[in-house]
Design an enzyme around this catalytic site. Structure first.
Site, PDB file in Angstrom:
ATOM      1  N   ASN A  37       0.901  -1.172   0.118  1.00  0.00           N
ATOM      2  CA  ASN A  37      -0.086  -0.028   0.122  1.00  0.00           C
ATOM      3  C   ASN A  37       0.929   1.409  -0.230  1.00  0.00           C
ATOM      4  O   ASN A  37       1.797   1.464   0.901  1.00  0.00           O
ATOM      5  CB  ASN A  37      -0.696  -0.148   1.230  1.00  0.00           C
ATOM      6  N   HIS A 122     -14.663  -4.267  11.706  1.00  0.00           N
ATOM      7  CA  HIS A 122     -14.155  -2.761  11.970  1.00  0.00           C
ATOM      8  C   HIS A 122     -15.273  -1.770  12.365  1.00  0.00           C
ATOM      9  O   HIS A 122     -15.686  -1.118  11.385  1.00  0.00           O
ATOM     10  CB  HIS A 122     -13.284  -2.108  11.006  1.00  0.00           C
ATOM     11  N   ARG A 147     -13.730  -4.802  16.281  1.00  0.00           N
ATOM     12  CA  ARG A 147     -12.595  -3.779  16.609  1.00  0.00           C
ATOM     13  C   ARG A 147     -13.501  -2.427  16.675  1.00  0.00           C
ATOM     14  O   ARG A 147     -14.136  -1.953  15.829  1.00  0.00           O
ATOM     15  CB  ARG A 147     -11.688  -3.569  15.663  1.00  0.00           C
ATOM     16  N   TYR A 159      -6.616   7.916  12.542  1.00  0.00           N
ATOM     17  CA  TYR A 159      -6.714   6.635  12.082  1.00  0.00           C
ATOM     18  C   TYR A 159      -7.799   5.753  12.424  1.00  0.00           C
ATOM     19  O   TYR A 159      -8.320   5.660  13.727  1.00  0.00           O
ATOM     20  CB  TYR A 159      -5.491   5.588  12.233  1.00  0.00           C
ATOM     21  N   ASP A 219      -6.958  -1.142  18.020  1.00  0.00           N
ATOM     22  CA  ASP A 219      -5.802  -1.019  17.427  1.00  0.00           C
ATOM     23  C   ASP A 219      -5.096   0.338  17.612  1.00  0.00           C
ATOM     24  O   ASP A 219      -5.538   1.380  17.547  1.00  0.00           O
ATOM     25  CB  ASP A 219      -6.025  -0.963  15.948  1.00  0.00           C
ATOM     26  N   HIS A 221      -2.312   1.063  16.676  1.00  0.00           N
ATOM     27  CA  HIS A 221      -1.330   1.792  15.625  1.00  0.00           C
ATOM     28  C   HIS A 221       0.153   2.222  15.864  1.00  0.00           C
ATOM     29  O   HIS A 221       0.309   3.228  15.044  1.00  0.00           O
ATOM     30  CB  HIS A 221      -2.311   2.624  14.790  1.00  0.00           C
ATOM     31  N   GLU A 245      -3.865  -4.108  19.688  1.00  0.00           N
ATOM     32  CA  GLU A 245      -3.060  -4.234  18.699  1.00  0.00           C
ATOM     33  C   GLU A 245      -2.000  -3.158  18.588  1.00  0.00           C
ATOM     34  O   GLU A 245      -2.289  -2.034  18.839  1.00  0.00           O
ATOM     35  CB  GLU A 245      -3.913  -4.662  17.673  1.00  0.00           C
ATOM     36  N   GLU A 271       1.828  -6.785  12.100  1.00  0.00           N
ATOM     37  CA  GLU A 271       1.496  -6.665  10.525  1.00  0.00           C
ATOM     38  C   GLU A 271       2.421  -5.928   9.741  1.00  0.00           C
ATOM     39  O   GLU A 271       2.432  -6.188   8.529  1.00  0.00           O
ATOM     40  CB  GLU A 271       0.032  -5.763  10.673  1.00  0.00           C
ATOM     41  N   ARG A 292       0.508 -11.125  14.140  1.00  0.00           N
ATOM     42  CA  ARG A 292      -0.584 -10.487  13.020  1.00  0.00           C
ATOM     43  C   ARG A 292       0.016 -10.151  11.425  1.00  0.00           C
ATOM     44  O   ARG A 292      -0.542  -9.748  10.770  1.00  0.00           O
ATOM     45  CB  ARG A 292      -0.488  -8.905  13.468  1.00  0.00           C
ATOM     46  N   HIS A 321      -3.439  -9.998   9.828  1.00  0.00           N
ATOM     47  CA  HIS A 321      -3.503  -8.795   9.177  1.00  0.00           C
ATOM     48  C   HIS A 321      -4.589  -8.885   7.834  1.00  0.00           C
ATOM     49  O   HIS A 321      -4.386  -9.607   6.844  1.00  0.00           O
ATOM     50  CB  HIS A 321      -2.393  -8.201   8.800  1.00  0.00           C
ATOM     51  N   GLU A 348      -9.104 -10.851  10.836  1.00  0.00           N
ATOM     52  CA  GLU A 348      -9.626  -9.530  10.316  1.00  0.00           C
ATOM     53  C   GLU A 348     -10.054  -9.396   8.982  1.00  0.00           C
ATOM     54  O   GLU A 348      -9.611 -10.097   7.988  1.00  0.00           O
ATOM     55  CB  GLU A 348      -8.146  -8.502  10.278  1.00  0.00           C
ATOM     56  N   TRP A 411       1.609   7.452  12.584  1.00  0.00           N
ATOM     57  CA  TRP A 411       0.066   7.171  11.936  1.00  0.00           C
ATOM     58  C   TRP A 411      -0.428   6.265  12.385  1.00  0.00           C
ATOM     59  O   TRP A 411      -1.675   6.150  13.088  1.00  0.00           O
ATOM     60  CB  TRP A 411       0.059   7.531  10.520  1.00  0.00           C
TER      61      TRP A 411
END
Length: 411
Positions: A37, A122, A147, A159, A219, A221, A245, A271, A292, A321, A348, A411
């Site tokens: 990504n 989510h 989540r 996020y 999460d 993050h 997470e 992840e 993950r 993930h 997930e 982030w």
């Protein structure tokens, strides 16, 4: 069975995907996911310029030998670009082997250990009423685990909040595809102390509304220091999370020792890891509860199965993930592993958009909260090349954070 053709296909139906398509002299076609990504074209070049020339004429049955060759012969090992490229080859070869054997890949991995894979969705909201509506929507869709991501008072955009897609005119749900298309990444804001104060109150409200039985996940993050993560884990203990997470940046693995000393909240990490060696100390020292790793960024099916066999010795489970930056091909690869291993934990599951599902035709099912890859030979995903050609690559970047004083933050 000789590999006689290899194509790297880039398509952007709901978001950018990179797919490796291998074809053998016997007519079998295998697919592999190489999506990274925000850096997709780096993997495209790695595959086209460096990997594909090495595959033509090779025996498609030699999966392990091919994996080791691509990993060791490059000398400059690891990293997300290299491992995404190797993952695509590995998945495609497993797909071919399954089709040659006329069996789904999970049968080649030892057969099913369960009837389906528990998935979590989510749910998110800028405030509690919006969050509650989102949780109800996910329960109505059949999810049995959720989540929870929430807005923080005083912060404009953070996020994981679906409703933020309206802030910049995004067409996709923000939490499903935060990479905004354009020449520059979107800037968001962050305040860890405000987050640490607010989050426990949200989970208290969610438990009061939905009761003690619903498995809840969250999460972080990578946005907290170790001591902040320990504080959060401890403050969330009354609300019985399924896991917390990425509570702190995973590169600093010793930090998880400090977090473990202060909280019994289960931890999920990995992840952004790319190899089994990234998990070595975390598993051996039992510093995490869930792995993950994503097949797409981890080298494929072969190493994912290996790391989960290693984790099983320490009662550590899988939690792969699975957002929409894992294509349906990479997602299917994870489902086959999850169905076969004994120490599956949870999967997930973000649902892809309709255009993506037209490009990638899947045998996967989601019923009563459980995922199943289907029983089609191979991975159970076919690529509609003509449909993929309708959606050319579009430049897109993930967002980034700045603190109130302008400092760039995780982030």
């Amino acid at each position: 069975m000789i590999i006689e053709r290899a194509d790297v296909i880039v398509t952007s139906p709901n978001r950018n995907f990179v797919t490796l398509r291998l074809q053998t002299d016997e007519g079998h076609v295998g697919l592999g996911d190489a999506t990274l990504n925000g850096r997709e074209l780096a993997v495209v070049s790695y595959l086209k310029d460096h990997v594909v020339p090495l595959l033509i004429g090779k025996d498609a049955h030699r999966i392990e030998d091919t994996w080791q060759f691509l990993y060791r012969s490059s000398y400059w090992r690891r990293g997300p670009v290299t491992m995404a490229a190797i993952a695509a080859v590995d998945m495609a070869l497993w797909d071919i082997k399954g089709k040659a054997a006329n069996m789904p890949v999970y049968q080649l991995l030892g057969g099913a250990s369960r009837s389906g894979l528990m998935a979590y969705g989510h749910a998110s909201g800028i405030d509690n009423p919006q969050l509650f509506d989102s949780i109800r929507e996910h329960l109505e869709l059949g999810y049995r685990s959720v989540r929870v991501q929430t807005g923080v008072p005083g912060l404009k955009a953070i996020y994981g909040i679906a409703a933020q897609s309206t802030l910049d005119g995004g067409e996709e749900r923000y939490d499903h595809e935060p990479a905004r298309r354009g020449a520059q990444p979107t800037e968001e804001d962050w305040d860890t102390r405000a987050y640490l104060r607010h989050l426990p109150t949200v989970f208290e409200a969610v438990r009061n509304e939905f009761g003690p039985e619903l498995p809840l996940l969250h999460d972080g993050h990578h946005r907290m220091t170790p001591i902040q993560a320990a504080k959060l884990g401890k403050s969330l203990e009354p609300y019985d999370l399924f896991w917390l997470e990425d509570c702190t940046p995973a590169e600093n693995q010793e930090a998880l020792r400090l977090v473990r000393q202060h909280t019994t909240t289960p931890l999920a990490i990995g992840e952004i890891f790319n190899t089994v060696w990234d998990f070595q100390a975390l598993i051996k020292e039992q510093l995490i509860d869930y792995v993950r790793a994503a097949s797409t960024h981890f080298g494929g099916i072969s190493p994912l199965k290996k790391v989960m066999d290693y984790a099983a010795q320490y009662q550590i489970k899988s939690g792969c993930h699975g957002p929409t930056d894992i294509s349906p091909v990479g997602f299917a690869a994870q489902l086959h592993v999850g169905l076969a291993i004994h120490n599956f934990g949870i999967q997930e599951y973000m649902q892809h958009g309709s255009r993506t599902n037209e490009v990638f035709q899947q045998s996967m099912t989601f019923e009563n909260g459980l995922l199943h890859p289907g029983d089609n030979p191979g991975l159970g995903v076919e690529l509609n090349v003509d449909e993929a050609g309708k959606y050319p690559y579009e430049q897109a970047y993930l967002p980034f954070n700045r603190l109130a004083d302008g400092t760039v933050h995780d982030w």
